[in-house]
Design a protein around this motif. Structure first.
Motif, PDB file in Angstrom:
ATOM      1  N   GLY A  17      46.503  43.639  46.150  1.00 48.58           N
ATOM      2  CA  GLY A  17      46.919  43.128  47.542  1.00 48.58           C
ATOM      3  C   GLY A  17      47.993  42.360  47.595  1.00 48.58           C
ATOM      4  O   GLY A  17      48.955  42.651  48.344  1.00 48.58           O
ATOM      5  N   ILE A  18      48.026  41.070  46.940  1.00 47.62           N
ATOM      6  CA  ILE A  18      49.303  40.370  46.902  1.00 47.62           C
ATOM      7  C   ILE A  18      50.723  40.879  46.444  1.00 47.62           C
ATOM      8  O   ILE A  18      51.495  40.990  46.911  1.00 47.62           O
ATOM      9  N   THR A 141      51.817  33.247  40.157  1.00 53.11           N
ATOM     10  CA  THR A 141      50.657  33.041  41.050  1.00 53.11           C
ATOM     11  C   THR A 141      49.521  32.474  40.293  1.00 53.11           C
ATOM     12  O   THR A 141      48.923  32.901  39.381  1.00 53.11           O
ATOM     13  N   THR A 191      42.350  40.283  50.086  1.00 52.81           N
ATOM     14  CA  THR A 191      42.842  41.524  49.341  1.00 52.81           C
ATOM     15  C   THR A 191      41.551  42.120  48.787  1.00 52.81           C
ATOM     16  O   THR A 191      40.378  41.668  49.063  1.00 52.81           O
ATOM     17  N   ARG A 196      35.831  42.287  46.886  1.00 46.76           N
ATOM     18  CA  ARG A 196      34.787  42.652  45.676  1.00 46.76           C
ATOM     19  C   ARG A 196      33.978  41.389  45.643  1.00 46.76           C
ATOM     20  O   ARG A 196      32.748  41.673  45.447  1.00 46.76           O
TER      21      ARG A 196
HETATM   22  N1  LIG Z   1      42.986  36.886  46.977  1.00 51.50           N
HETATM   23  C1  LIG Z   1      42.764  35.480  46.776  1.00 51.50           C
HETATM   24  O1  LIG Z   1      42.007  34.979  47.543  1.00 51.50           O
HETATM   25  C2  LIG Z   1      43.580  34.831  45.729  1.00 51.50           C
HETATM   26  C3  LIG Z   1      43.392  33.397  45.745  1.00 51.50           C
HETATM   27  C4  LIG Z   1      44.121  32.642  45.034  1.00 51.50           C
HETATM   28  C5  LIG Z   1      44.729  33.247  43.872  1.00 51.50           C
HETATM   29  N2  LIG Z   1      44.788  34.627  43.875  1.00 51.50           N
HETATM   30  C6  LIG Z   1      45.653  35.304  42.825  1.00 51.50           C
HETATM   31  O2  LIG Z   1      46.406  36.037  43.058  1.00 51.50           O
HETATM   32  C7  LIG Z   1      46.897  37.224  42.215  1.00 51.50           C
HETATM   33  C8  LIG Z   1      46.652  38.604  42.897  1.00 51.50           C
HETATM   34  O3  LIG Z   1      45.489  38.731  43.476  1.00 51.50           O
HETATM   35  P1  LIG Z   1      44.645  39.838  44.743  1.00 51.50           P
HETATM   36  O4  LIG Z   1      43.871  39.093  45.603  1.00 51.50           O
HETATM   37  O5  LIG Z   1      46.129  40.455  45.040  1.00 51.50           O
HETATM   38  O6  LIG Z   1      43.913  40.685  43.543  1.00 51.50           O
HETATM   39  P2  LIG Z   1      43.842  42.307  43.512  1.00 51.50           P
HETATM   40  O7  LIG Z   1      42.666  42.732  42.715  1.00 51.50           O
HETATM   41  O8  LIG Z   1      44.011  42.845  44.822  1.00 51.50           O
HETATM   42  O9  LIG Z   1      45.105  42.623  42.661  1.00 51.50           O
HETATM   43  C9  LIG Z   1      45.312  42.228  41.346  1.00 51.50           C
HETATM   44  C10 LIG Z   1      46.053  43.382  40.529  1.00 51.50           C
HETATM   45  O10 LIG Z   1      46.419  42.890  38.930  1.00 51.50           O
HETATM   46  C11 LIG Z   1      46.192  44.212  38.377  1.00 51.50           C
HETATM   47  N3  LIG Z   1      45.798  43.666  37.124  1.00 51.50           N
HETATM   48  C12 LIG Z   1      44.679  42.861  36.792  1.00 51.50           C
HETATM   49  N4  LIG Z   1      44.649  42.781  35.488  1.00 51.50           N
HETATM   50  C13 LIG Z   1      45.696  43.474  35.013  1.00 51.50           C
HETATM   51  C14 LIG Z   1      46.273  43.398  33.652  1.00 51.50           C
HETATM   52  N5  LIG Z   1      45.831  43.092  32.595  1.00 51.50           N
HETATM   53  N6  LIG Z   1      47.694  44.117  33.477  1.00 51.50           N
HETATM   54  C15 LIG Z   1      48.459  44.430  34.587  1.00 51.50           C
HETATM   55  N7  LIG Z   1      47.765  44.376  35.521  1.00 51.50           N
HETATM   56  C16 LIG Z   1      46.427  44.171  35.969  1.00 51.50           C
HETATM   57  C17 LIG Z   1      45.100  44.915  38.946  1.00 51.50           C
HETATM   58  O11 LIG Z   1      45.264  46.204  38.567  1.00 51.50           O
HETATM   59  C18 LIG Z   1      45.512  44.775  40.567  1.00 51.50           C
HETATM   60  O12 LIG Z   1      46.644  45.845  41.044  1.00 51.50           O
HETATM   61  C19 LIG Z   1      45.862  36.971  40.937  1.00 51.50           C
HETATM   62  O13 LIG Z   1      46.427  36.485  39.925  1.00 51.50           O
HETATM   63  C20 LIG Z   1      44.537  36.220  41.913  1.00 51.50           C
HETATM   64  O14 LIG Z   1      43.913  35.375  40.677  1.00 51.50           O
HETATM   65  C21 LIG Z   1      44.275  35.553  44.741  1.00 51.50           C
END
Ligand SMILES: NC(=O)c1ccc[n+]([C@@H]2O[C@H](COP(=O)([O-])OP(=O)(O)OC[C@H]3O[C@@H](n4cnc5c(N)ncnc54)[C@H](O)[C@@H]3O)[C@@H](O)[C@H]2O)c1
Length: 254
Positions: A17-18, A141, A191, A196
């Motif tokens: 997502g991000i 992040t 996202t 999930r």
């Molecule tokens: N969505 C939220 O509310 C939120 C809040 C705070 C922090 N975050 C952080 O933002 C970041 C992005 O999160 P998101 O919400 O977009 O999640 P998401 O699940 O939509 O995307 C995460 C991406 O990371 C990839 N990924 C996971 N493990 C990996 C690995 N070992 N090697 C390479 N790629 C890998 C996944 O395939 C996926 O495309 C994360 O670090 C998450 O912890 C998200």
């Protein structure tokens, strides 16, 4: 102000997502974006989406927990494009949703490996490339949970607090080398990760309360995090290093 023209910039977690929103934003700001993710189908999907609008993007399938793969990706980038100017280390996975005493060693290691060690591997090899070319800008992040805690997320919270520590440490080590390192602390952002979590029995019932916990009255959008990362990566933030920026609708202000 947040111009990224002529910049070669890595985005990890680019299929999610991000990450995906950041690839779109950075490419729109003129960057050549190199996308790293272990989700190859997702990478292909983003390539199709962004190439159609004329953005310069390249995909490298890469698991950030594999140091050799991360090193090879950075070498491929410097070999093909010469210089690595910036990186958004954003790949991550969610918590196991258990109280601390019920978290298995395997679950703990899996989360720390992706959310903390993966950032370390990426920074290590990105900094190696940036030292050779005279500087750069890195954004990691973390999460609002890099600064405070909620129940049943100690594995994720420990990893994200670690990301803030790594960010500050690297800013101190490499400030003299013209490498800036900052972190972003998102609140809840809509996202696939949150989709999930919303289906998890332990978490779904907290959702309304969590929304109200954000003073702005809603969850964030991936584009709102991408905009902050873009600004920190750009020269507009040229005197900013070792800090963290909350992108959280006021979550940490309470
Ligand atoms: N969505 C939220 O509310 C939120 C809040 C705070 C922090 N975050 C952080 O933002 C970041 C992005 O999160 P998101 O919400 O977009 O999640 P998401 O699940 O939509 O995307 C995460 C991406 O990371 C990839 N990924 C996971 N493990 C990996 C690995 N070992 N090697 C390479 N790629 C890998 C996944 O395939 C996926 O495309 C994360 O670090 C998450 O912890 C998200």
């Amino acid at each position: 102000m947040s111009d990224l023209k002529q910049r070669n910039i890595i985005v990890t977690g680019a299929s999610g997502g991000i990450g995906r929103a950041s690839v779109v934003a950075f490419a729109h700001a003129g960057a050549r974006v190199i996308m790293l993710d272990r989700d190859i189908a997702g990478l292909n999907d983003v390539v199709e989406q962004v190439s159609a609008s004329g953005g310069a993007i390249h995909a490298i399938p890469c698991d950030v927990t594999d140091e050799a793969a991360v090193a090879a990706a950075v070498d491929e980038i410097t070999g093909r494009f010469g210089v690595l100017h910036g990186a958004f280390n954003n790949a991550g996975i969610e918590q196991s949703h258990l109280p601390l005493h019920e978290i298995s060693a395997d679950a703990w290691e899996r989360i720390i490996k992706v959310d903390l060690t993966g950032v370390f591997f990426c920074m290590k090899h990105q900094i190696r490339a940036m030292l050779a070319s005279g500087g750069g800008s890195i954004v990691n992040t973390a999460s609002a949970l890099g600064a405070v805690a909620i129940a049943a997320a100690s594995d994720y919270i420990a990893a994200k607090h670690g990301v803030l520590g790594l960010t500050k440490a690297a800013a101190v080590d490499y400030g003299p080398n013209n490498i800036r390192v900052n972190a972003i602390l998102p609140g809840i952002i809509e996202t696939p990760m949150i989709l999930r979590l919303s289906q998890e029995a332990n978490f779904a019932n907290q959702f309304q309360a969590l929304r109200e916990r954000h003073p702005i009255g809603r969850f964030g959008k991936p584009e709102e995090v991408a905009a902050a990362a873009q600004w920190l990566l750009s020269d507009a933030a040229s005197f900013i290093t070792g800090t963290s920026m909350s992108v959280d609708g006021g979550y940490l202000a309470i």
